[in-house]
Design a protein around this motif. Structure first.
Motif, PDB file in Angstrom:
ATOM      1  N   LYS A 312       0.767  -1.300   0.006  1.00 57.30           N
ATOM      2  CA  LYS A 312       0.016   0.136   0.270  1.00 57.30           C
ATOM      3  C   LYS A 312       0.818   1.255   0.090  1.00 57.30           C
ATOM      4  O   LYS A 312       0.526   2.415  -0.415  1.00 57.30           O
ATOM      5  CB  LYS A 312      -0.878  -0.046   1.339  1.00 57.30           C
ATOM      6  N   TYR A 313       1.795   1.203   0.875  1.00 59.06           N
ATOM      7  CA  TYR A 313       2.857   2.401   0.729  1.00 59.06           C
ATOM      8  C   TYR A 313       4.168   2.094   0.286  1.00 59.06           C
ATOM      9  O   TYR A 313       5.170   1.669   1.132  1.00 59.06           O
ATOM     10  CB  TYR A 313       3.149   2.845   2.060  1.00 59.06           C
ATOM     11  N   PRO A 314       4.453   1.879  -1.061  1.00 57.11           N
ATOM     12  CA  PRO A 314       5.645   1.614  -1.584  1.00 57.11           C
ATOM     13  C   PRO A 314       6.851   2.506  -1.317  1.00 57.11           C
ATOM     14  O   PRO A 314       6.584   3.509  -0.954  1.00 57.11           O
ATOM     15  CB  PRO A 314       5.509   1.336  -3.078  1.00 57.11           C
ATOM     16  N   CYS A 315       8.005   1.825  -0.923  1.00 53.71           N
ATOM     17  CA  CYS A 315       9.168   2.514  -0.864  1.00 53.71           C
ATOM     18  C   CYS A 315      10.582   1.541  -1.318  1.00 53.71           C
ATOM     19  O   CYS A 315      10.692   0.516  -0.892  1.00 53.71           O
ATOM     20  CB  CYS A 315       9.561   2.973   0.601  1.00 53.71           C
ATOM     21  N   TYR A 316      11.069   2.272  -2.246  1.00 55.30           N
ATOM     22  CA  TYR A 316      12.452   1.590  -2.816  1.00 55.30           C
ATOM     23  C   TYR A 316      13.421   1.513  -2.107  1.00 55.30           C
ATOM     24  O   TYR A 316      14.613   1.149  -2.390  1.00 55.30           O
ATOM     25  CB  TYR A 316      12.346   1.608  -4.355  1.00 55.30           C
ATOM     26  N   GLY A 317      13.385   2.780  -1.190  1.00 58.39           N
ATOM     27  CA  GLY A 317      14.583   3.110  -0.427  1.00 58.39           C
ATOM     28  C   GLY A 317      14.592   2.556   0.938  1.00 58.39           C
ATOM     29  O   GLY A 317      14.017   1.528   1.186  1.00 58.39           O
ATOM     30  N   VAL A 318      15.232   3.456   1.892  1.00 58.21           N
ATOM     31  CA  VAL A 318      14.945   3.070   3.342  1.00 58.21           C
ATOM     32  C   VAL A 318      13.820   3.802   3.697  1.00 58.21           C
ATOM     33  O   VAL A 318      13.582   4.870   3.729  1.00 58.21           O
ATOM     34  CB  VAL A 318      16.251   3.789   4.221  1.00 58.21           C
ATOM     35  N   CYS A 319      12.708   3.029   4.450  1.00 53.46           N
ATOM     36  CA  CYS A 319      11.675   3.710   4.804  1.00 53.46           C
ATOM     37  C   CYS A 319      11.768   3.787   6.158  1.00 53.46           C
ATOM     38  O   CYS A 319      12.248   3.071   7.294  1.00 53.46           O
ATOM     39  CB  CYS A 319      10.592   2.457   4.663  1.00 53.46           C
ATOM     40  N   GLU A 320      11.153   5.086   6.690  1.00 45.82           N
ATOM     41  CA  GLU A 320      11.126   5.470   8.076  1.00 45.82           C
ATOM     42  C   GLU A 320       9.627   5.935   8.528  1.00 45.82           C
ATOM     43  O   GLU A 320       9.360   6.844   7.954  1.00 45.82           O
ATOM     44  CB  GLU A 320      11.982   6.448   8.270  1.00 45.82           C
ATOM     45  N   ASP A 321       9.123   5.295   9.368  1.00 43.14           N
ATOM     46  CA  ASP A 321       7.744   5.684   9.744  1.00 43.14           C
ATOM     47  C   ASP A 321       7.831   7.191  10.577  1.00 43.14           C
ATOM     48  O   ASP A 321       8.774   7.378  11.362  1.00 43.14           O
ATOM     49  CB  ASP A 321       7.027   4.653  10.562  1.00 43.14           C
ATOM     50  N   THR A 322       6.719   8.019  10.170  1.00 42.85           N
ATOM     51  CA  THR A 322       6.796   9.192  10.908  1.00 42.85           C
ATOM     52  C   THR A 322       5.076   9.523  11.291  1.00 42.85           C
ATOM     53  O   THR A 322       4.477   8.635  10.867  1.00 42.85           O
ATOM     54  CB  THR A 322       7.056  10.301  10.094  1.00 42.85           C
ATOM     55  N   GLN A 323       5.117  10.392  12.231  1.00 42.55           N
ATOM     56  CA  GLN A 323       3.547  10.653  12.839  1.00 42.55           C
ATOM     57  C   GLN A 323       2.791  10.991  11.214  1.00 42.55           C
ATOM     58  O   GLN A 323       3.100  12.194  10.808  1.00 42.55           O
ATOM     59  CB  GLN A 323       3.484  11.818  13.791  1.00 42.55           C
ATOM     60  N   GLY A 324       1.915  10.136  10.998  1.00 42.77           N
ATOM     61  CA  GLY A 324       1.079  10.590   9.945  1.00 42.77           C
ATOM     62  C   GLY A 324       1.641  10.573   8.394  1.00 42.77           C
ATOM     63  O   GLY A 324       0.778  10.811   7.454  1.00 42.77           O
ATOM     64  N   ASP A 338      12.010   9.737  -7.020  1.00 43.20           N
ATOM     65  CA  ASP A 338      11.123   9.459  -5.988  1.00 43.20           C
ATOM     66  C   ASP A 338      11.184   8.169  -5.547  1.00 43.20           C
ATOM     67  O   ASP A 338      10.841   7.301  -6.139  1.00 43.20           O
ATOM     68  CB  ASP A 338       9.530  10.112  -6.375  1.00 43.20           C
ATOM     69  N   PRO A 339      11.748   8.002  -4.490  1.00 41.82           N
ATOM     70  CA  PRO A 339      12.115   6.462  -4.098  1.00 41.82           C
ATOM     71  C   PRO A 339      10.649   5.761  -3.682  1.00 41.82           C
ATOM     72  O   PRO A 339      11.000   4.498  -3.650  1.00 41.82           O
ATOM     73  CB  PRO A 339      13.113   6.813  -2.867  1.00 41.82           C
ATOM     74  N   ARG A 340       9.716   6.597  -3.675  1.00 46.19           N
ATOM     75  CA  ARG A 340       8.282   5.798  -3.424  1.00 46.19           C
ATOM     76  C   ARG A 340       7.786   4.941  -4.510  1.00 46.19           C
ATOM     77  O   ARG A 340       7.081   4.526  -4.685  1.00 46.19           O
ATOM     78  CB  ARG A 340       7.319   6.775  -2.775  1.00 46.19           C
ATOM     79  N   THR A 341       8.604   5.854  -6.015  1.00 47.41           N
ATOM     80  CA  THR A 341       7.993   5.104  -7.010  1.00 47.41           C
ATOM     81  C   THR A 341       9.002   4.471  -8.059  1.00 47.41           C
ATOM     82  O   THR A 341       8.791   3.705  -8.942  1.00 47.41           O
ATOM     83  CB  THR A 341       7.201   6.263  -7.839  1.00 47.41           C
ATOM     84  N   GLU A 342      10.256   5.072  -7.535  1.00 44.33           N
ATOM     85  CA  GLU A 342      11.271   4.643  -8.660  1.00 44.33           C
ATOM     86  C   GLU A 342      12.383   3.916  -7.728  1.00 44.33           C
ATOM     87  O   GLU A 342      12.914   4.413  -6.781  1.00 44.33           O
ATOM     88  CB  GLU A 342      11.943   5.755  -9.422  1.00 44.33           C
ATOM     89  N   HIS A 343      13.152   2.846  -8.319  1.00 45.11           N
ATOM     90  CA  HIS A 343      14.385   2.483  -7.584  1.00 45.11           C
ATOM     91  C   HIS A 343      15.537   3.423  -7.427  1.00 45.11           C
ATOM     92  O   HIS A 343      15.622   4.533  -8.095  1.00 45.11           O
ATOM     93  CB  HIS A 343      14.717   1.227  -8.348  1.00 45.11           C
ATOM     94  N   CYS A 344      16.223   3.117  -6.653  1.00 45.05           N
ATOM     95  CA  CYS A 344      17.524   3.974  -6.234  1.00 45.05           C
ATOM     96  C   CYS A 344      18.631   3.414  -6.903  1.00 45.05           C
ATOM     97  O   CYS A 344      18.753   2.263  -7.075  1.00 45.05           O
ATOM     98  CB  CYS A 344      17.729   4.190  -4.675  1.00 45.05           C
ATOM     99  N   THR A 345      19.068   4.529  -7.491  1.00 49.43           N
ATOM    100  CA  THR A 345      20.387   4.256  -8.361  1.00 49.43           C
ATOM    101  C   THR A 345      21.539   4.855  -7.782  1.00 49.43           C
ATOM    102  O   THR A 345      21.289   5.833  -7.177  1.00 49.43           O
ATOM    103  CB  THR A 345      20.182   4.335  -9.877  1.00 49.43           C
ATOM    104  N   PRO A 346      22.813   4.469  -7.794  1.00 47.10           N
ATOM    105  CA  PRO A 346      24.001   5.103  -7.228  1.00 47.10           C
ATOM    106  C   PRO A 346      24.060   6.304  -8.041  1.00 47.10           C
ATOM    107  O   PRO A 346      23.700   6.651  -8.931  1.00 47.10           O
ATOM    108  CB  PRO A 346      25.101   4.184  -7.999  1.00 47.10           C
ATOM    109  N   LYS A 347      24.513   7.341  -7.005  1.00 45.41           N
ATOM    110  CA  LYS A 347      24.288   8.779  -7.384  1.00 45.41           C
ATOM    111  C   LYS A 347      25.472   9.075  -8.558  1.00 45.41           C
ATOM    112  O   LYS A 347      25.251   9.834  -9.415  1.00 45.41           O
ATOM    113  CB  LYS A 347      24.933   9.607  -6.133  1.00 45.41           C
ATOM    114  N   PHE A 348      26.654   8.483  -8.324  1.00 43.00           N
ATOM    115  CA  PHE A 348      27.762   8.681  -9.552  1.00 43.00           C
ATOM    116  C   PHE A 348      27.492   7.542 -10.529  1.00 43.00           C
ATOM    117  O   PHE A 348      27.387   6.563 -10.406  1.00 43.00           O
ATOM    118  CB  PHE A 348      29.121   8.676  -9.028  1.00 43.00           C
TER     119      PHE A 348
END
Ligand SMILES: *[C@@H]1O[C@H](CO)[C@@H](O)[C@H](O)[C@H]1NC(C)=O
Ligand SMILES: *[C@@H]1O[C@H](CO)[C@@H](O)[C@H](O)[C@H]1NC(C)=O
Ligand SMILES: *[C@@H]1O[C@H](CO)[C@@H](O)[C@H](O)[C@H]1NC(C)=O
Ligand SMILES: *[C@@H]1O[C@H](CO)[C@@H](O)[C@H](O)[C@H]1NC(C)=O
Length: 685
Positions: A312-324, A338-348
């Motif tokens: 329901k709440y996709p995250c391709y990176g590091v997920c951290e729950d916050t209030q709300g 957008d790590p919620r919709t796209e995979h993370c790729t190396p910066k360089f």
């Protein structure tokens, strides 16, 4: 003006306080100790079973502890939901049946009326229900009081449809299109219901449609069947009801704006908010975004742990729950639009990573090589130190062992004061003492033990006519020697300076000869170990500021191991070289005596001995002396004055003795020193 403003603010504050107060009061309304389920179905607040367990208008009865009904009715509740605010209730169908004996008359009927909404909490959902009418040749309709947009007292709002049949085959299963079955949407705002029919003659169709039916039902909950033309008259249909907080009957509270002013505001949970009802007046509560639960009870809304529900709440990176909400970020070094919709790729990009790695690697290599070079340098320093006899010399008392760095600042071009067979001489100051540092030509020094011993011997020689060896530096390939610095330079310089020759009196010259002879004599005879010079010449006789001579480079010849060993170890300046030593290759103290004879010649003639000049000075002098037993015309004009000739002749005679080719005929240095001392004394009564 300010008074009214004050009043306004005051009222606002009061309102806020009121809301807080009612919020706390609602706490007692939460269904603590109340039955929360019935027959397996959850009964969430504001619904509730029993007194004080529900909000007014939301009472549920649990019949036989088995099935829930709307309180005060027999209407079974099959579904209750807080968000969306809806319930599903089984409502009866309305019907009329014709008299089989007289099909133009009605035998019996039921209008399906229900009193389910005393407190106005419900509205029949117009979006989720439809009105169905079944029968051949009938017009069915519902009529009701309508809370909004009509008189509350009379059933004056109608909706209906017409169903017709040509014959017994008109009605078809699954098809509700006007033949045996019709359906129609209903308007919003319906609070109750009642069915009614227009009556048509059923004479010809009593065998396939003896009754007419009308009912409300969830849009997806009913599909027409031909058999339903004989439907069970007690049948009930699931109908969706929208509910909202309306509190005082029909129109007391119309919206959230009113709710804020009213008593018993229903949205008591933190992180909940008010929404206007979508069907009819009033309002509903919802937990705010990222929260779930029941907004109608205190602390009913709880944070959603989005990270626990990756679907329901996709995250391709590091997920951290916050209030709300939740944070979804890429790991360091990675990126994504957008790590919620796209995979993370190396910066360089890979190339950059490789080059970054390469640069890092090179830096590490450079650093390591630097360390290696420093280590190697340190090891080399230590190796040299050991090789040059450092461990032996450490025990010598009078020798100071200098570190390479101690002498570094002295060994520069501007401090260079001389250059010779041994190497270069630099002048400088170490430990507040003026010193001359002799830096040998590479590889021209004896091996360790020999060198160390020689240094120890010399360090023990302390004589006013010998240049003192202070110490040495062993941390280099060819060890450097550090001597006391003698200020006026060498006798050679003073005698033969090309420009601006200083006048040099005979007294001074005799004194120089005398003191030099004493130094040499001491080394030959009086020191612990006999030390030969091997290279006596004016350049190795240094003068201090009082023209006191100090012999330098003592024993240097023995320290030097010339690479070219075949020359028979001939070391020294050929211009002053004993011809016997040249022939036999054996250095004795008489070789130093010969050389000293040449020095005396230079002192009295102020001419420079030169081997390249076929030793003209010595040869001429000896030739003249041979013939005339004196060499008056060869004396330096400066000192050849009346009254001094006797002394000069004595000096010339001594010199000739020293230059004797028969070694045994030469005097020893001790003799020479003795005789010079006597001559000197006669000069200075
Ligand atoms: C049905 O019709 C017959 C004939 O008119 C009549 O006798 C009978 O009472 C009717 N039945 C009812 C329930 O009205
Ligand atoms: C009516 O239809 C709705 C939606 O399709 C469904 O959730 C509900 O269970 C149905 N009710 C009954 C009593 O079948
Ligand atoms: C319908 O309900 C009534 C009253 O509740 C009852 O008397 C009757 O027998 C029922 N009919 C059927 C077919 O169940
Ligand atoms: C509800 O209606 C009653 C009677 O009409 C009235 O006394 C009361 O003040 C109303 N309450 C609200 C909150 O409007």
């Amino acid at each position: 003006m300010s008074a009214s403003l004050f009043f306004f603010v005051h009222a606002l504050l009061l309102l806020l306080l009121l809301r807080v107060a009612t919020g706390t009061e609602s706490l007692t309304m939460t269904p603590a100790g109340c039955e929360t389920t019935c027959g397996g179905m959850d009964i969430p607040y504001p619904f509730g079973i029993g007194t004080g367990c529900s909000r007014k208008g939301f009472e549920i009865n649990c019949v036989n502890n088995n099935f829930p009904v709307l309180a005060g009715t027999s209407l079974r509740v099959v579904h209750l939901s807080v968000d969306p605010a809806e319930s599903q209730v089984m409502l009866p169908v309305g019907w009329q049946c014709f008299n089989a004996s007289d099909p133009s008359t009605i035998e019996d009927w039921r209008d399906g009326e229900m009193e389910m909404n005393k407190d106005g909490a419900y509205r029949i959902s117009n979006t989720q229900n439809k009105l169905f009418v079944l029968g051949c040749n009938t017009m069915g309709y519902r009529e009701n009081k309508r809370a909004e947009g009509g008189s509350f007292d009379s059933n004056n709002h109608y909706t209906g449809c017409m169903s017709y049949c040509n014959d017994d085959k008109s009605a078809q299963d699954g098809l509700c299109a006007g033949a045996g079955c019709c359906h129609v949407d209903i308007p919003p705002g319906l609070t109750n219901n009642e069915f009614n029919f227009r009556m048509y003659d059923h004479s010809t169709m009593m065998d396939y449609s003896p009754c007419d039916y009308a009912f409300l039902v969830g849009r997806t909950n009913y599909t027409f069947q031909r058999s339903d033309l004989f439907m069970d008259k007690n049948r009930t249909m699931p109908v969706f009801l929208d509910w909202a907080i309306r509190d005082n009957g029909s129109s007391a509270i119309l919206s959230c704006a009113d709710a804020a002013k009213a008593d018993q505001y229903a949205c008591v949970s933190t992180r909940s908010s008010c929404f206007n009802a979508k069907n009819g007046p009033g309002y509903n509560c919802k937990c705010s975004k990222g929260h779930q639960g029941n907004p109608y009870i205190v602390d009913g809304c709880t944070n959603i742990d989005e990270c626990a529900d990756k679907v329901k709440y996709p995250c391709y990176g590091v997920c951290e729950d916050t209030q709300g909400s939740y944070k979804c970020t890429c790991q360091p070094g990675y990126r994504s639009n957008d790590p919620r919709t796209e995979h993370c790729t190396p910066k360089f990009p890979l190339g950059a990573q490789i080059s970054t790695g390469a640069i890092g690697g090179i830096l590490v290599l450079v650093f390591l090589s630097f360390i290696y070079v420093v280590r190697k340098e340190q090891r080399k320093t230590k190796d040299f130190y050991d090789k040059n006899g450092g461990p032996t010399l450490e025990n010598a008392r009078n020798i100071k062992l200098f570190k390479k760095d101690d002498l570094k600042r002295i060994l520069k071009r501007s401090n260079l004061v001389g250059k010779g067979g041994f190497g270069e001489v630099y002048k400088g100051i170490v430990d507040d003492v003026h010193v001359a540092v002799k830096k040998p030509i590479h590889g021209s020094v004896l091996a360790s033990e020999q060198f160390a011993n020689e240094v120890i011997i010399q360090s023990q020689v302390i004589h006013k006519n010998i240049v003192r060896l202070i110490g040495c530096c062993l941390e280099v390939d060819a060890p450097m020697l550090v001597y006391e610095f003698v200020s006026k330079g060498s006798l050679d310089d003073i005698l033969h300076k090309v420009d601006n020759k200083e006048p040099l009196s005979l007294d001074v010259r005799v004194n120089i000869a005398t003191e030099s002879a004493r130094g040499l004599s001491y080394m030959h005879a009086e020191a612990h170990t006999k030390i030969l010079h091997g290279d006596v010449k004016p350049a190795n006789i240094l003068l201090d500021d009082k023209f006191l001579p100090k012999i330098s480079d003592f024993g240097i010849s023995r320290l030097i191991a010339r690479e070219n060993q075949h020359t028979g170890n001939i070391i020294g300046d050929m211009s002053y070289m004993d011809p016997v030593y040249l022939q036999k290759g054996l250095l004795t103290e008489k070789s130093d005596v010969y050389s000293f004879g040449v020095v005396i010649l230079e002192l009295i003639t102020r001419q420079k001995a030169s081997y390249s000049d076929n030793n003209s000075l010595v040869r001429n002098f000896l030739e003249v002396y041979e013939k005339e037993k004196k060499a008056t015309e060869l004396f330096d004009k400066e000192i050849a004055v009346e009254g001094d000739f006797e002394l000069l002749d004595s000096l010339a005679g001594l010199s000739v003795e020293c230059l004797n080719l028969d070694v045994n005929q030469r005097p020893t240095m001790a003799d020479v020193a003795e005789r010079l001392l006597i001559l000197n004394r006669t000069r200075r009564p």
